[in-house]
Scaffold this motif. Structure first.
Motif, PDB file in Angstrom:
ATOM      1  N   GLU A 101       1.244  -0.996  -0.015  1.00  0.00           N
ATOM      2  CA  GLU A 101      -0.040  -0.134  -0.216  1.00  0.00           C
ATOM      3  C   GLU A 101       0.769   1.570  -0.121  1.00  0.00           C
ATOM      4  O   GLU A 101       0.377   2.239  -0.584  1.00  0.00           O
ATOM      5  N   SER A 102       2.123   1.396   1.332  1.00  0.00           N
ATOM      6  CA  SER A 102       2.753   2.155   0.715  1.00  0.00           C
ATOM      7  C   SER A 102       3.827   2.848  -0.643  1.00  0.00           C
ATOM      8  O   SER A 102       3.688   4.055  -1.313  1.00  0.00           O
ATOM      9  N   PHE A 103       4.072   2.199  -1.362  1.00  0.00           N
ATOM     10  CA  PHE A 103       4.523   1.903  -2.811  1.00  0.00           C
ATOM     11  C   PHE A 103       3.830   2.201  -3.117  1.00  0.00           C
ATOM     12  O   PHE A 103       3.462   3.112  -4.306  1.00  0.00           O
ATOM     13  N   ASN A 104       2.201   1.385  -3.650  1.00  0.00           N
ATOM     14  CA  ASN A 104       1.363   2.003  -4.594  1.00  0.00           C
ATOM     15  C   ASN A 104       0.530   3.606  -4.439  1.00  0.00           C
ATOM     16  O   ASN A 104       0.794   4.101  -5.504  1.00  0.00           O
ATOM     17  N   ASN A 105       0.552   3.976  -3.054  1.00  0.00           N
ATOM     18  CA  ASN A 105       0.293   5.412  -2.848  1.00  0.00           C
ATOM     19  C   ASN A 105       1.842   5.902  -3.560  1.00  0.00           C
ATOM     20  O   ASN A 105       1.673   7.005  -3.919  1.00  0.00           O
ATOM     21  N   ALA A 106       2.740   5.686  -2.755  1.00  0.00           N
ATOM     22  CA  ALA A 106       3.926   7.140  -3.369  1.00  0.00           C
ATOM     23  C   ALA A 106       3.907   6.719  -5.053  1.00  0.00           C
ATOM     24  O   ALA A 106       4.815   7.247  -5.882  1.00  0.00           O
ATOM     25  N   PHE A 107       3.909   5.720  -5.347  1.00  0.00           N
ATOM     26  CA  PHE A 107       4.354   5.563  -7.251  1.00  0.00           C
ATOM     27  C   PHE A 107       3.266   6.584  -7.799  1.00  0.00           C
ATOM     28  O   PHE A 107       3.176   7.046  -8.979  1.00  0.00           O
ATOM     29  N   ALA A 108       2.120   5.899  -7.551  1.00  0.00           N
ATOM     30  CA  ALA A 108       0.845   7.169  -7.820  1.00  0.00           C
ATOM     31  C   ALA A 108       1.219   8.793  -7.903  1.00  0.00           C
ATOM     32  O   ALA A 108       0.891   8.866  -8.798  1.00  0.00           O
ATOM     33  N   ALA A 109       1.641   9.011  -6.960  1.00  0.00           N
ATOM     34  CA  ALA A 109       2.655  10.808  -7.161  1.00  0.00           C
ATOM     35  C   ALA A 109       3.271  10.655  -8.094  1.00  0.00           C
ATOM     36  O   ALA A 109       3.333  11.325  -8.579  1.00  0.00           O
ATOM     37  N   TRP A 110       4.495  10.041  -7.912  1.00  0.00           N
ATOM     38  CA  TRP A 110       5.393   9.663  -9.176  1.00  0.00           C
ATOM     39  C   TRP A 110       4.884   9.638 -10.577  1.00  0.00           C
ATOM     40  O   TRP A 110       4.905  10.939 -11.114  1.00  0.00           O
ATOM     41  N   GLN A 111       4.224   8.812 -10.738  1.00  0.00           N
ATOM     42  CA  GLN A 111       3.242   8.871 -12.346  1.00  0.00           C
ATOM     43  C   GLN A 111       2.506  10.293 -12.539  1.00  0.00           C
ATOM     44  O   GLN A 111       2.656  10.696 -13.188  1.00  0.00           O
ATOM     45  N   GLN A 112       1.641  11.739 -11.723  1.00  0.00           N
ATOM     46  CA  GLN A 112       1.396  12.047 -11.999  1.00  0.00           C
ATOM     47  C   GLN A 112       2.292  13.574 -11.233  1.00  0.00           C
ATOM     48  O   GLN A 112       1.544  14.750 -12.047  1.00  0.00           O
ATOM     49  N   GLU A 113       3.553  13.409 -11.723  1.00  0.00           N
ATOM     50  CA  GLU A 113       4.616  14.091 -11.567  1.00  0.00           C
ATOM     51  C   GLU A 113       5.156  14.799 -13.642  1.00  0.00           C
ATOM     52  O   GLU A 113       4.365  13.871 -14.137  1.00  0.00           O
ATOM     53  N   ASN A 114       5.514  15.988 -13.414  1.00  0.00           N
ATOM     54  CA  ASN A 114       5.802  16.321 -14.443  1.00  0.00           C
ATOM     55  C   ASN A 114       4.409  16.129 -15.768  1.00  0.00           C
ATOM     56  O   ASN A 114       4.368  15.545 -16.981  1.00  0.00           O
ATOM     57  N   ASN A 115       3.153  16.818 -15.155  1.00  0.00           N
ATOM     58  CA  ASN A 115       1.891  16.495 -15.528  1.00  0.00           C
ATOM     59  C   ASN A 115       1.890  14.863 -16.120  1.00  0.00           C
ATOM     60  O   ASN A 115       1.260  14.598 -17.623  1.00  0.00           O
ATOM     61  N   GLY A 116       1.749  14.531 -15.309  1.00  0.00           N
ATOM     62  CA  GLY A 116       1.591  12.937 -16.275  1.00  0.00           C
ATOM     63  C   GLY A 116       2.826  11.889 -16.840  1.00  0.00           C
ATOM     64  O   GLY A 116       2.257  11.107 -16.475  1.00  0.00           O
ATOM     65  N   LYS A 117       3.906  13.090 -16.398  1.00  0.00           N
ATOM     66  CA  LYS A 117       4.868  11.522 -17.643  1.00  0.00           C
ATOM     67  C   LYS A 117       5.616  10.765 -16.555  1.00  0.00           C
ATOM     68  O   LYS A 117       6.731  10.623 -16.847  1.00  0.00           O
ATOM     69  N   GLY A 118       5.970  11.219 -15.043  1.00  0.00           N
ATOM     70  CA  GLY A 118       6.647  10.383 -14.375  1.00  0.00           C
ATOM     71  C   GLY A 118       7.544  11.369 -13.642  1.00  0.00           C
ATOM     72  O   GLY A 118       7.664  12.183 -14.507  1.00  0.00           O
TER      73      GLY A 118
END
Length: 130
Positions: A101-118
């Motif tokens: 769960e902790s990884f999944n939340n952080a991964f989702a936040a990473w994916q949203q960075e740079n206008n959704g480019k990661g």
């Protein structure tokens, strides 16, 4: 004589990059420990990373002498290149997983960075990027 030393060194270093990450299906690898803590990475996208070359990991640690369940999440998510991951791992481990769960939340936040480019991608070593 010096050429021979460089040849031996080159063979040793190239052997470190010959690790087949996909062959260890568990995806849990030891990395450099500190004086008081063992550390390891958990690869969360092992199957897709073998084609993309981009690994999504979390870094876990446990202080020496602590019970097996007393782990700390040192990095909730890190995107890392294959080169950087291979430069970091020491040996495959048979255990060491945690709830994602902790990884999944952080991964989702990473994916949203740079206008959704990661977000950022580590390309040196896991320890250097921590």
């Amino acid at each position: 004589m010096y050429r021979f030393k460089y040849l031996i060194f080159g063979l040793f270093v190239s052997g470190a990059f010959a690790v087949d990450l996909a062959a260890h299906r568990i995806g849990v690898w030891a990395i450099e420990s500190t004086q008081d803590m063992s550390r390891w990475v958990i690869i969360h996208n092992l199957e897709s990373a073998t084609t993309t070359g981009l690994y999504h990991i979390e870094v876990i640690g446990r202080k020496h002498g602590n019970a097996v369940w007393q782990v700390e999440r040192l990095v909730h998510h890190m995107a890392v290149t294959e080169k950087a991951l291979k430069a970091s791992i020491k040996e495959p481990l048979e255990k060491g997983g945690v709830y994602p769960e902790s990884f999944n939340n952080a991964f989702a936040a990473w994916q949203q960075e740079n206008n959704g480019k990661g977000g950022s991608i580590c390309d040196v070593s896991v320890v250097d990027c921590m």
